[in-house]
Design a protein around this motif. Structure first.
Motif, PDB file in Angstrom:
ATOM      1  N   TYR A 193      -4.738 -21.180  -7.536  1.00 57.26           N
ATOM      2  CA  TYR A 193      -3.712 -22.225  -7.056  1.00 57.26           C
ATOM      3  C   TYR A 193      -2.328 -21.966  -7.748  1.00 57.26           C
ATOM      4  O   TYR A 193      -1.458 -22.863  -7.368  1.00 57.26           O
ATOM      5  CB  TYR A 193      -4.236 -23.686  -7.569  1.00 57.26           C
ATOM      6  N   SER A 194      -2.200 -20.910  -8.583  1.00 60.08           N
ATOM      7  CA  SER A 194      -0.928 -20.695  -9.308  1.00 60.08           C
ATOM      8  C   SER A 194      -0.348 -21.742 -10.181  1.00 60.08           C
ATOM      9  O   SER A 194       0.534 -22.263 -10.127  1.00 60.08           O
ATOM     10  CB  SER A 194       0.240 -20.066  -8.354  1.00 60.08           C
ATOM     11  N   TYR A 195      -1.399 -22.306 -11.065  1.00 59.19           N
ATOM     12  CA  TYR A 195      -1.192 -23.555 -11.648  1.00 59.19           C
ATOM     13  C   TYR A 195      -1.376 -23.163 -12.969  1.00 59.19           C
ATOM     14  O   TYR A 195      -2.539 -23.046 -13.815  1.00 59.19           O
ATOM     15  CB  TYR A 195      -2.303 -24.643 -11.378  1.00 59.19           C
ATOM     16  N   ARG A 196      -0.125 -22.971 -13.830  1.00 60.03           N
ATOM     17  CA  ARG A 196      -0.052 -22.557 -15.146  1.00 60.03           C
ATOM     18  C   ARG A 196      -0.446 -23.235 -16.415  1.00 60.03           C
ATOM     19  O   ARG A 196      -0.955 -22.784 -17.289  1.00 60.03           O
ATOM     20  CB  ARG A 196       1.479 -21.840 -15.464  1.00 60.03           C
ATOM     21  N   LEU A 197      -0.590 -24.604 -15.991  1.00 58.64           N
ATOM     22  CA  LEU A 197      -1.309 -25.769 -16.919  1.00 58.64           C
ATOM     23  C   LEU A 197      -2.439 -25.390 -17.282  1.00 58.64           C
ATOM     24  O   LEU A 197      -3.262 -25.719 -18.495  1.00 58.64           O
ATOM     25  CB  LEU A 197      -0.567 -27.061 -16.620  1.00 58.64           C
ATOM     26  N   LEU A 198      -3.280 -25.175 -16.339  1.00 61.43           N
ATOM     27  CA  LEU A 198      -4.689 -24.738 -16.325  1.00 61.43           C
ATOM     28  C   LEU A 198      -5.135 -23.905 -17.247  1.00 61.43           C
ATOM     29  O   LEU A 198      -5.923 -23.782 -18.162  1.00 61.43           O
ATOM     30  CB  LEU A 198      -5.391 -24.750 -15.102  1.00 61.43           C
ATOM     31  N   LEU A 199      -4.117 -22.688 -17.304  1.00 62.29           N
ATOM     32  CA  LEU A 199      -4.318 -21.636 -18.262  1.00 62.29           C
ATOM     33  C   LEU A 199      -4.117 -21.843 -19.646  1.00 62.29           C
ATOM     34  O   LEU A 199      -4.901 -21.507 -20.342  1.00 62.29           O
ATOM     35  CB  LEU A 199      -3.209 -20.263 -17.762  1.00 62.29           C
ATOM     36  N   LEU A 200      -3.230 -22.768 -19.851  1.00 65.54           N
ATOM     37  CA  LEU A 200      -2.914 -23.383 -21.232  1.00 65.54           C
ATOM     38  C   LEU A 200      -4.250 -24.295 -21.733  1.00 65.54           C
ATOM     39  O   LEU A 200      -4.645 -24.055 -22.946  1.00 65.54           O
ATOM     40  CB  LEU A 200      -1.436 -24.119 -21.362  1.00 65.54           C
ATOM     41  N   ILE A 201      -4.597 -24.894 -20.755  1.00 64.63           N
ATOM     42  CA  ILE A 201      -5.940 -25.788 -21.085  1.00 64.63           C
ATOM     43  C   ILE A 201      -6.932 -24.840 -21.276  1.00 64.63           C
ATOM     44  O   ILE A 201      -7.874 -25.123 -22.401  1.00 64.63           O
ATOM     45  CB  ILE A 201      -6.199 -26.601 -19.963  1.00 64.63           C
ATOM     46  N   ALA A 202      -7.100 -23.726 -20.696  1.00 67.85           N
ATOM     47  CA  ALA A 202      -8.355 -22.919 -20.859  1.00 67.85           C
ATOM     48  C   ALA A 202      -8.193 -22.377 -21.966  1.00 67.85           C
ATOM     49  O   ALA A 202      -9.153 -21.900 -22.783  1.00 67.85           O
ATOM     50  CB  ALA A 202      -8.294 -21.971 -19.619  1.00 67.85           C
ATOM     51  N   PHE A 203      -6.743 -21.978 -22.492  1.00 63.10           N
ATOM     52  CA  PHE A 203      -6.863 -21.345 -23.711  1.00 63.10           C
ATOM     53  C   PHE A 203      -7.041 -21.989 -25.055  1.00 63.10           C
ATOM     54  O   PHE A 203      -7.738 -21.867 -25.737  1.00 63.10           O
ATOM     55  CB  PHE A 203      -5.318 -20.869 -24.099  1.00 63.10           C
ATOM     56  N   GLY A 204      -6.648 -23.339 -24.902  1.00 65.59           N
ATOM     57  CA  GLY A 204      -6.780 -24.331 -25.968  1.00 65.59           C
ATOM     58  C   GLY A 204      -8.229 -24.633 -25.987  1.00 65.59           C
ATOM     59  O   GLY A 204      -8.724 -25.229 -27.008  1.00 65.59           O
TER      60      GLY A 204
END
Length: 111
Positions: free
Chosen positions: A61-72
């Motif tokens: 979905y090209s949703y970058r906030l999910l990547l930050l959540i996955a990292f945290g």
């Protein structure tokens, strides 16, 4: 229709798939795990497998906030496993891949 792959999508996709693959090896092919105790499998599923799935959703979905959540979500168990002398130290690389892909991905502009 031409699919345009961006570096952030490639990094996030490889990190997500790598984390899922490493989790499968950790649970099903690790000779040091106890097959009768489900608690470690459930804990690592929640802390390592699900962030990998979240990263793949973020790529789709090209949703970058999910990547930050996955990292945290995955950084603490990944750092723990980074200190191990085996293949599972790569969980740390996958977790850092989520952060790197987040930084590479440009925010969507709202119209």
């Amino acid at each position: 229709m031409r699919l345009k792959l961006k570096a952030s999508h490639i990094v996030a996709g490889l990190s997500g798939m790598g984390s899922i693959l490493l989790w499968l090896i950790l649970i099903f092919f690790n000779p040091y795990t106890d097959g009768t105790n489900l608690s470690p499998a459930l804990n690592t599923f929640i802390m390592l497998f699900l962030p990998g799935c979240l990263a793949l959703i973020a790529v789709f979905y090209s949703y970058r906030l999910l990547l930050l959540i996955a990292f945290g979500w995955s950084i603490l168990p990944s750092l723990y496993l980074t200190g191990t002398p085996g293949i599972f130290a790569w969980f740390g690389v996958a977790s850092l891949g989520y952060l790197f892909a987040y930084l590479l991905m440009k925010p969507r502009l709202r119209s």
